[in-house]
Design a protein around this motif. Structure first.
Motif, short mmCIF file in Angstrom:
data_model
loop_
_atom_site.label_atom_id
_atom_site.label_comp_id
_atom_site.label_asym_id
_atom_site.label_seq_id
_atom_site.Cartn_x
_atom_site.Cartn_y
_atom_site.Cartn_z
N GLY A 281 0.81 -1.21 0.00
CA GLY A 281 0.00 0.00 0.00
C GLY A 281 0.84 1.25 0.00
N GLN A 282 0.35 2.29 0.66
CA GLN A 282 1.09 3.54 0.80
C GLN A 282 2.18 3.38 1.88
OE1 GLN A 282 0.61 7.05 -0.44
NE2 GLN A 282 -0.17 5.86 -2.17
N VAL A 283 3.39 3.72 1.52
CA VAL A 283 4.53 3.57 2.44
C VAL A 283 5.35 4.86 2.41
CG1 VAL A 283 6.70 2.36 2.89
CG2 VAL A 283 4.65 1.07 2.28
N THR A 284 5.81 5.28 3.58
CA THR A 284 6.72 6.43 3.67
C THR A 284 8.13 5.91 3.93
OG1 THR A 284 5.04 7.95 4.49
CG2 THR A 284 7.33 8.51 4.94
N ILE A 285 9.05 6.34 3.07
CA ILE A 285 10.47 6.01 3.28
C ILE A 285 11.23 7.32 3.48
CG2 ILE A 285 10.31 3.91 1.90
CD1 ILE A 285 11.81 5.41 -0.33
N GLY A 286 12.44 7.21 4.00
CA GLY A 286 13.19 8.42 4.27
C GLY A 286 14.68 8.23 4.08
N VAL A 287 15.38 9.37 4.02
CA VAL A 287 16.84 9.37 3.94
C VAL A 287 17.32 10.66 4.60
CG1 VAL A 287 16.86 10.43 1.63
CG2 VAL A 287 18.85 9.12 2.42
N ARG A 288 18.42 10.57 5.34
CA ARG A 288 18.97 11.74 6.02
C ARG A 288 19.67 12.66 5.02
NH1 ARG A 288 16.78 12.38 11.10
NH2 ARG A 288 16.84 10.43 12.29
N PRO A 289 19.64 13.99 5.26
CA PRO A 289 20.20 14.95 4.30
C PRO A 289 21.68 14.74 3.99
CG PRO A 289 18.83 16.09 5.90
CD PRO A 289 18.97 14.68 6.39
N GLU A 290 22.46 14.28 4.97
CA GLU A 290 23.90 14.10 4.74
C GLU A 290 24.22 12.86 3.91
OE1 GLU A 290 23.04 11.95 8.60
OE2 GLU A 290 22.40 13.81 7.60
N GLY A 330 6.96 17.05 -8.58
CA GLY A 330 6.25 15.85 -8.17
C GLY A 330 6.71 15.27 -6.86
N VAL A 331 7.72 15.86 -6.24
CA VAL A 331 8.25 15.34 -4.98
C VAL A 331 8.17 16.38 -3.88
CG1 VAL A 331 10.25 14.37 -3.80
CG2 VAL A 331 9.81 13.77 -6.20
N GLY A 332 8.71 17.56 -4.12
CA GLY A 332 8.73 18.61 -3.12
C GLY A 332 10.14 19.12 -2.90
N GLN A 333 10.40 19.70 -1.76
CA GLN A 333 11.71 20.26 -1.47
C GLN A 333 12.53 19.27 -0.65
OE1 GLN A 333 11.25 24.21 0.13
NE2 GLN A 333 10.86 25.06 -1.90
N ILE A 334 13.75 19.05 -1.08
CA ILE A 334 14.64 18.06 -0.47
C ILE A 334 15.85 18.79 0.10
CG2 ILE A 334 16.05 16.01 -0.92
CD1 ILE A 334 14.16 15.33 -3.21
N ILE A 335 16.22 18.42 1.33
CA ILE A 335 17.37 19.03 2.01
C ILE A 335 18.59 18.15 1.81
CG2 ILE A 335 18.27 19.84 4.22
CD1 ILE A 335 15.37 20.00 5.20
N VAL A 336 19.70 18.79 1.46
CA VAL A 336 20.97 18.08 1.28
C VAL A 336 22.04 18.78 2.11
CG1 VAL A 336 22.71 17.28 -0.37
CG2 VAL A 336 20.31 17.49 -1.08
N PHE A 337 22.77 18.01 2.94
CA PHE A 337 23.93 18.54 3.66
C PHE A 337 25.18 18.03 2.97
CE2 PHE A 337 21.37 18.36 7.87
CZ PHE A 337 20.71 19.53 7.52
N SER A 338 26.02 18.95 2.55
CA SER A 338 27.26 18.59 1.87
C SER A 338 28.44 19.10 2.68
CB SER A 338 27.28 19.18 0.46
OG SER A 338 28.47 18.84 -0.21
N GLN A 339 29.34 18.19 3.04
CA GLN A 339 30.51 18.59 3.83
C GLN A 339 31.38 19.54 3.02
OE1 GLN A 339 32.87 15.32 5.22
NE2 GLN A 339 34.31 16.61 6.36
N ASN A 340 31.89 20.58 3.69
CA ASN A 340 32.72 21.57 3.01
C ASN A 340 34.17 21.08 2.93
OD1 ASN A 340 30.68 23.48 2.54
ND2 ASN A 340 30.83 24.23 4.63
#
Length: 392
Positions: A281-290, A330-340
């Motif tokens: 059915g409907q499932v929510t998955i996730g991933v951390r910004p880093e 179609g997804v939305g806004q996604i946060i990304v952390f990138s090491q400097n």
């Protein structure tokens, strides 16, 4: 009057059995069961109003439960007064006696109990927090961090079975707070007492505690080691409260013993079955910004999930990393952390990018997260239909 429970030198286990606390008009604690092993550093984490401070006050004897039992070291203390319990509390306000010296503050409880060598024990406690050289000063002559360490020494000197910490570092500045986090953990390891730390600060809980319980609306939402909760949150609340997460909800396309595949933004996105709580059915998955990587060209890689193209709508430099906000149709806004690794941002606002992450870094939730807004207004981002042009 009941005799005080005997303190244990190495701490004691704490057990809450079916604890409920009803206030007029609302229920603060809902059938709470909790077991904390002796000698551990346990953090109760949650937002304001979740019931964590009420739980602490119940354990300290400052509130009475509506129902349920509280056991410390196997002894039922539910009906005992605060001074009868083998518990000491360190509050955010240091609550030191301003007219007494530091030594007198720390030895006050011992002296009242008739302990003969109270000065020796007080000096030992001050040595533990590295303040014995300031024993003759008054609290007003100490910094905030030093006063908090005195409050800790005063609590530890009595060797309680259980030490309760109620937002003890909240009044300190950031640098001192981080220093005190490490010192508190060192002290807890050295004295071997059971510490229960109540806080709303995620970093504080994860830095110091062996085990963290995330509390929400009077219940424990998830309990485990800090790394476990961060890497594998079970609910949307935990995923978003303990750090930040990118959450995507979609229909399951395929479910095997090894993986679960969803449709997200017109693409197939995969999460390991062992890291997912739902399989249909409907499932929510996730991933951390880093865990996310940005690409200026569409990648073709094995073992990764890909979303995009999207547009970078905001870039924020924060020292050790740069935060990118990417709007994907179609997804939305996604946060990304990138090491400097160089000198800051390497991708500018307005750039078209693709996002990838390793399949092993994803997680699937027990519940369904609120869906993010999908950007379907073609006028919202000229040149890239369906993407907003500014951050929210």
């Amino acid at each position: 009057m009941a005799a005080p429970s005997k303190p244990a030198e190495s701490g004691a286990d704490l057990e809450l059995v079916g604890i409920t606390k009803q206030f007029p008009g609302y229920r603060a604690i809902e059938e709470l069961d909790l077991s904390i092993p002796a000698g551990s550093f346990f953090a109760l984490l949650g937002p304001s109003g979740c019931g964590k401070t009420t739980t602490l006050r119940l354990i300290a004897g400052l509130e009475e439960p509506t129902s349920g039992r509280i056991l410390i070291g196997g002894s039922d203390v539910t009906g005992q007064k605060p001074h009868e319990r083998p518990v000491n509390t360190v509050f955010q306000s240091y609550a030191l006696f301003p007219h007494m010296t530091i030594l007198e503050n720390v030895s006050f409880g011992l002296k009242r109990r008739g302990v003969s060598d109270y000065k020796v024990k007080a000096i030992e406690a001050l040595k533990l927090v590295e303040l014995d050289h300031l024993a003759g000063r008054k609290p007003s002559q100490l910094s905030g961090g030093q006063q908090q360490r005195v409050a800790l020494a005063r609590a530890v000197v009595n060797r309680p079975a259980l030490l309760l910490l109620d937002e003890p570092l909240g009044a300190l500045d950031l640098k001192l707070r981080r220093q005190m986090q490490l010192e508190l953990k060192t002290i807890q390891t050295e004295v071997g007492l059971t510490f229960l730390h109540v806080t709303h600060d995620q970093e504080e809980a994860m830095t110091m505690a062996d085990t963290v319980a995330v509390m929400n609306r009077g219940r424990i939402e998830q309990l485990g080691a800090p790394q476990e909760l961060y890497e594998l949150p079970r609910t949307a609340f935990v995923a978003n409260f303990l750090g930040q997460s990118n959450l995507f909800t979609g229909e399951v396309l395929e479910a095997t013993d090894a993986l679960i595949a969803l449709e997200v933004g017109g693409r197939r996105v995969v999460v390991p079955a062992a890291r997912a709580a739902r399989r249909s059915g409907q499932v929510t998955i996730g991933v951390r910004p880093e865990k996310l990587l940005l690409h200026l060209e569409e990648p073709s890689l094995d073992g990764v999930n890909t979303l995009g193209p999207g547009r970078v709508v905001d870039v924020s430099f924060s020292g050790v990393s740069t935060q990118y906000l990417v709007a994907v149709p179609g997804v939305g806004q996604i946060i990304v952390f990138s090491q400097n690794l160089v000198h800051g941002a390497v991708i500018n606002r307005g750039a078209t990018v693709w996002l990838t992450w390793s399949i092993e870094h994803g997680f699937g939730l027990e519940d369904i997260a609120e869906t993010r807004p999908h950007f379907d207004d073609e006028a919202s981002a000229p040149g890239l239909p369906g993407v907003v042009a500014e951050a929210v």
